[in-house]
Design a protein around this motif. Structure first.
Motif, PDB file in Angstrom:
ATOM      1  N   MET A   1       0.821  -1.197   0.000  1.00 60.46           N
ATOM      2  CA  MET A   1       0.000   0.000   0.000  1.00 60.46           C
ATOM      3  C   MET A   1       0.862   1.256   0.000  1.00 60.46           C
ATOM      4  SD  MET A   1      -3.104   0.633  -0.136  1.00 60.46           S
ATOM      5  CE  MET A   1      -4.377   1.733   0.211  1.00 60.46           C
ATOM      6  N   LYS A   2       1.971   1.223   0.729  1.00 62.45           N
ATOM      7  CA  LYS A   2       2.852   2.382   0.794  1.00 62.45           C
ATOM      8  C   LYS A   2       3.479   2.665  -0.576  1.00 62.45           C
ATOM      9  CE  LYS A   2       6.509   4.292   3.600  1.00 62.45           C
ATOM     10  NZ  LYS A   2       7.426   4.108   4.686  1.00 62.45           N
ATOM     11  N   LEU A   3       3.868   1.624  -1.302  1.00 58.99           N
ATOM     12  CA  LEU A   3       4.443   1.767  -2.629  1.00 58.99           C
ATOM     13  C   LEU A   3       3.439   2.380  -3.598  1.00 58.99           C
ATOM     14  CD1 LEU A   3       6.940   1.286  -4.336  1.00 58.99           C
ATOM     15  CD2 LEU A   3       6.067  -0.980  -4.867  1.00 58.99           C
ATOM     16  N   LEU A   4       2.184   2.000  -3.481  1.00 60.46           N
ATOM     17  CA  LEU A   4       1.129   2.551  -4.334  1.00 60.46           C
ATOM     18  C   LEU A   4       0.963   4.052  -4.074  1.00 60.46           C
ATOM     19  CD1 LEU A   4      -1.000   1.936  -6.447  1.00 60.46           C
ATOM     20  CD2 LEU A   4      -2.600   1.394  -4.593  1.00 60.46           C
ATOM     21  N   ASN A   5       1.054   4.470  -2.820  1.00 59.24           N
ATOM     22  CA  ASN A   5       0.960   5.896  -2.485  1.00 59.24           C
ATOM     23  C   ASN A   5       2.137   6.678  -3.056  1.00 59.24           C
ATOM     24  OD1 ASN A   5      -1.454   5.642  -1.133  1.00 59.24           O
ATOM     25  ND2 ASN A   5      -0.501   5.374   0.878  1.00 59.24           N
ATOM     26  N   ILE A   6       3.311   6.080  -3.053  1.00 61.18           N
ATOM     27  CA  ILE A   6       4.487   6.741  -3.623  1.00 61.18           C
ATOM     28  C   ILE A   6       4.286   6.975  -5.117  1.00 61.18           C
ATOM     29  CG2 ILE A   6       6.925   6.415  -4.167  1.00 61.18           C
ATOM     30  CD1 ILE A   6       7.208   4.977  -1.461  1.00 61.18           C
ATOM     31  N   PHE A   7       3.772   5.973  -5.819  1.00 61.59           N
ATOM     32  CA  PHE A   7       3.521   6.129  -7.251  1.00 61.59           C
ATOM     33  C   PHE A   7       2.438   7.164  -7.528  1.00 61.59           C
ATOM     34  CE2 PHE A   7       5.389   1.744  -7.807  1.00 61.59           C
ATOM     35  CZ  PHE A   7       6.505   2.195  -8.493  1.00 61.59           C
ATOM     36  N   LYS A   8       1.402   7.213  -6.714  1.00 64.08           N
ATOM     37  CA  LYS A   8       0.334   8.214  -6.888  1.00 64.08           C
ATOM     38  C   LYS A   8       0.880   9.623  -6.676  1.00 64.08           C
ATOM     39  CE  LYS A   8      -3.715   5.440  -5.713  1.00 64.08           C
ATOM     40  NZ  LYS A   8      -4.810   5.246  -4.749  1.00 64.08           N
ATOM     41  N   ASN A   9       1.707   9.782  -5.644  1.00 65.74           N
ATOM     42  CA  ASN A   9       2.291  11.101  -5.383  1.00 65.74           C
ATOM     43  C   ASN A   9       3.219  11.527  -6.522  1.00 65.74           C
ATOM     44  OD1 ASN A   9       0.969  11.401  -2.953  1.00 65.74           O
ATOM     45  ND2 ASN A   9       2.670  10.572  -1.742  1.00 65.74           N
ATOM     46  N   PHE A  10       3.982  10.586  -7.035  1.00 66.13           N
ATOM     47  CA  PHE A  10       4.887  10.888  -8.146  1.00 66.13           C
ATOM     48  C   PHE A  10       4.098  11.300  -9.387  1.00 66.13           C
ATOM     49  CE2 PHE A  10       7.337   9.532 -11.879  1.00 66.13           C
ATOM     50  CZ  PHE A  10       8.473  10.306 -11.709  1.00 66.13           C
ATOM     51  N   LYS A  11       3.016  10.594  -9.669  1.00 68.28           N
ATOM     52  CA  LYS A  11       2.189  10.886 -10.849  1.00 68.28           C
ATOM     53  C   LYS A  11       1.543  12.265 -10.736  1.00 68.28           C
ATOM     54  CE  LYS A  11      -1.892   9.230 -11.200  1.00 68.28           C
ATOM     55  NZ  LYS A  11      -3.151   9.792 -11.530  1.00 68.28           N
ATOM     56  N   ASN A  12       1.157  12.673  -9.548  1.00 69.66           N
ATOM     57  CA  ASN A  12       0.453  13.944  -9.348  1.00 69.66           C
ATOM     58  C   ASN A  12       1.393  15.127  -9.143  1.00 69.66           C
ATOM     59  OD1 ASN A  12      -2.055  12.712  -9.577  1.00 69.66           O
ATOM     60  ND2 ASN A  12      -2.100  12.196  -7.392  1.00 69.66           N
ATOM     61  N   ASP A  13       2.668  14.870  -8.974  1.00 73.29           N
ATOM     62  CA  ASP A  13       3.634  15.946  -8.732  1.00 73.29           C
ATOM     63  C   ASP A  13       3.920  16.682 -10.033  1.00 73.29           C
ATOM     64  OD1 ASP A  13       5.480  17.603  -7.609  1.00 73.29           O
ATOM     65  OD2 ASP A  13       7.085  16.109  -7.528  1.00 73.29           O
ATOM     66  N   GLU A  14       3.722  18.008 -10.054  1.00 75.73           N
ATOM     67  CA  GLU A  14       3.929  18.820 -11.256  1.00 75.73           C
ATOM     68  C   GLU A  14       5.053  19.832 -11.074  1.00 75.73           C
ATOM     69  OE1 GLU A  14       0.331  20.590 -12.562  1.00 75.73           O
ATOM     70  OE2 GLU A  14      -0.755  18.701 -12.651  1.00 75.73           O
ATOM     71  N   SER A  15       5.908  19.639 -10.111  1.00 73.67           N
ATOM     72  CA  SER A  15       6.938  20.633  -9.817  1.00 73.67           C
ATOM     73  C   SER A  15       7.963  20.775 -10.933  1.00 73.67           C
ATOM     74  CB  SER A  15       7.646  20.290  -8.503  1.00 73.67           C
ATOM     75  OG  SER A  15       8.296  19.043  -8.617  1.00 73.67           O
ATOM     76  N   GLY A  16       8.187  19.768 -11.763  1.00 76.76           N
ATOM     77  CA  GLY A  16       9.160  19.859 -12.842  1.00 76.76           C
ATOM     78  C   GLY A  16       8.563  20.281 -14.163  1.00 76.76           C
ATOM     79  N   ALA A  17       7.251  20.490 -14.218  1.00 76.86           N
ATOM     80  CA  ALA A  17       6.588  20.810 -15.480  1.00 76.86           C
ATOM     81  C   ALA A  17       7.046  22.158 -16.040  1.00 76.86           C
ATOM     82  CB  ALA A  17       5.071  20.795 -15.310  1.00 76.86           C
ATOM     83  N   VAL A  18       7.269  23.124 -15.173  1.00 77.81           N
ATOM     84  CA  VAL A  18       7.700  24.440 -15.630  1.00 77.81           C
ATOM     85  C   VAL A  18       9.094  24.360 -16.238  1.00 77.81           C
ATOM     86  CG1 VAL A  18       8.244  26.783 -14.884  1.00 77.81           C
ATOM     87  CG2 VAL A  18       6.243  25.626 -13.956  1.00 77.81           C
ATOM     88  N   THR A  19       9.949  23.558 -15.649  1.00 80.13           N
ATOM     89  CA  THR A  19      11.296  23.378 -16.181  1.00 80.13           C
ATOM     90  C   THR A  19      11.257  22.777 -17.579  1.00 80.13           C
ATOM     91  OG1 THR A  19      12.133  23.068 -13.949  1.00 80.13           O
ATOM     92  CG2 THR A  19      13.525  22.308 -15.749  1.00 80.13           C
ATOM     93  N   VAL A  20      10.422  21.798 -17.769  1.00 82.73           N
ATOM     94  CA  VAL A  20      10.289  21.183 -19.091  1.00 82.73           C
ATOM     95  C   VAL A  20       9.775  22.196 -20.100  1.00 82.73           C
ATOM     96  CG1 VAL A  20       9.060  19.409 -20.399  1.00 82.73           C
ATOM     97  CG2 VAL A  20       9.968  18.868 -18.148  1.00 82.73           C
ATOM     98  N   ASP A  21       8.810  23.011 -19.698  1.00 84.30           N
ATOM     99  CA  ASP A  21       8.293  24.055 -20.593  1.00 84.30           C
ATOM    100  C   ASP A  21       9.399  25.017 -21.022  1.00 84.30           C
ATOM    101  OD1 ASP A  21       5.781  22.977 -20.413  1.00 84.30           O
ATOM    102  OD2 ASP A  21       5.055  24.420 -18.917  1.00 84.30           O
ATOM    103  N   TRP A  22      10.228  25.438 -20.076  1.00 84.35           N
ATOM    104  CA  TRP A  22      11.306  26.371 -20.409  1.00 84.35           C
ATOM    105  C   TRP A  22      12.353  25.719 -21.301  1.00 84.35           C
ATOM    106  CZ3 TRP A  22      11.509  31.354 -20.434  1.00 84.35           C
ATOM    107  CH2 TRP A  22      10.678  32.083 -19.597  1.00 84.35           C
ATOM    108  N   VAL A  23      12.645  24.465 -21.087  1.00 81.13           N
ATOM    109  CA  VAL A  23      13.614  23.771 -21.933  1.00 81.13           C
ATOM    110  C   VAL A  23      13.089  23.676 -23.363  1.00 81.13           C
ATOM    111  CG1 VAL A  23      14.699  21.528 -22.364  1.00 81.13           C
ATOM    112  CG2 VAL A  23      14.713  22.499 -20.067  1.00 81.13           C
ATOM    113  N   VAL A  24      11.826  23.344 -23.526  1.00 77.86           N
ATOM    114  CA  VAL A  24      11.233  23.254 -24.861  1.00 77.86           C
ATOM    115  C   VAL A  24      11.202  24.623 -25.525  1.00 77.86           C
ATOM    116  CG1 VAL A  24       9.096  22.741 -26.109  1.00 77.86           C
ATOM    117  CG2 VAL A  24       9.899  21.194 -24.329  1.00 77.86           C
ATOM    118  N   LEU A  25      10.821  25.653 -24.778  1.00 74.61           N
ATOM    119  CA  LEU A  25      10.779  27.013 -25.326  1.00 74.61           C
ATOM    120  C   LEU A  25      12.173  27.479 -25.740  1.00 74.61           C
ATOM    121  CD1 LEU A  25       9.076  29.533 -25.887  1.00 74.61           C
ATOM    122  CD2 LEU A  25       9.571  30.260 -23.553  1.00 74.61           C
ATOM    123  N   THR A  26      13.175  27.214 -24.919  1.00 67.04           N
ATOM    124  CA  THR A  26      14.542  27.605 -25.247  1.00 67.04           C
ATOM    125  C   THR A  26      15.046  26.869 -26.481  1.00 67.04           C
ATOM    126  OG1 THR A  26      14.967  28.025 -22.909  1.00 67.04           O
ATOM    127  CG2 THR A  26      16.880  27.757 -24.336  1.00 67.04           C
TER     128      THR A  26
END
Length: 65
Positions: A1-26
């Motif tokens: 159950m703990k492993l499933l929560n880790i995967f759910k948190n990873f899937k919902n984490d958007e903290s790196g999305a802005v970095t990816v946007d800037w890399v693509v824009l650059t």
């Protein structure tokens, strides 16, 4: 159950999305710059050659040798 929560948190984490946007824009800006440079290089080379020819044919203060 703990492993499933880790995967759910990873899937919902958007903290790196802005970095990816800037890399693509650059990357898009760099690519566009390379395309523009490739298009104007022949005209710049021709202008430089013409300036060189004009300077070689110029006489000092407009006097004939």
């Amino acid at each position: 159950m703990k492993l499933l929560n880790i995967f759910k948190n990873f899937k919902n984490d958007e903290s790196g999305a802005v970095t990816v946007d800037w890399v693509v824009l650059t990357a898009a800006v760099v690519g566009l710059g390379l395309i523009v440079m490739n298009q104007i290089t022949p005209a710049i080379d021709a202008a430089g050659a013409q300036i060189t020819t004009d300077l070689q044919n110029a006489t000092a203060l407009g006097r004939q040798p």
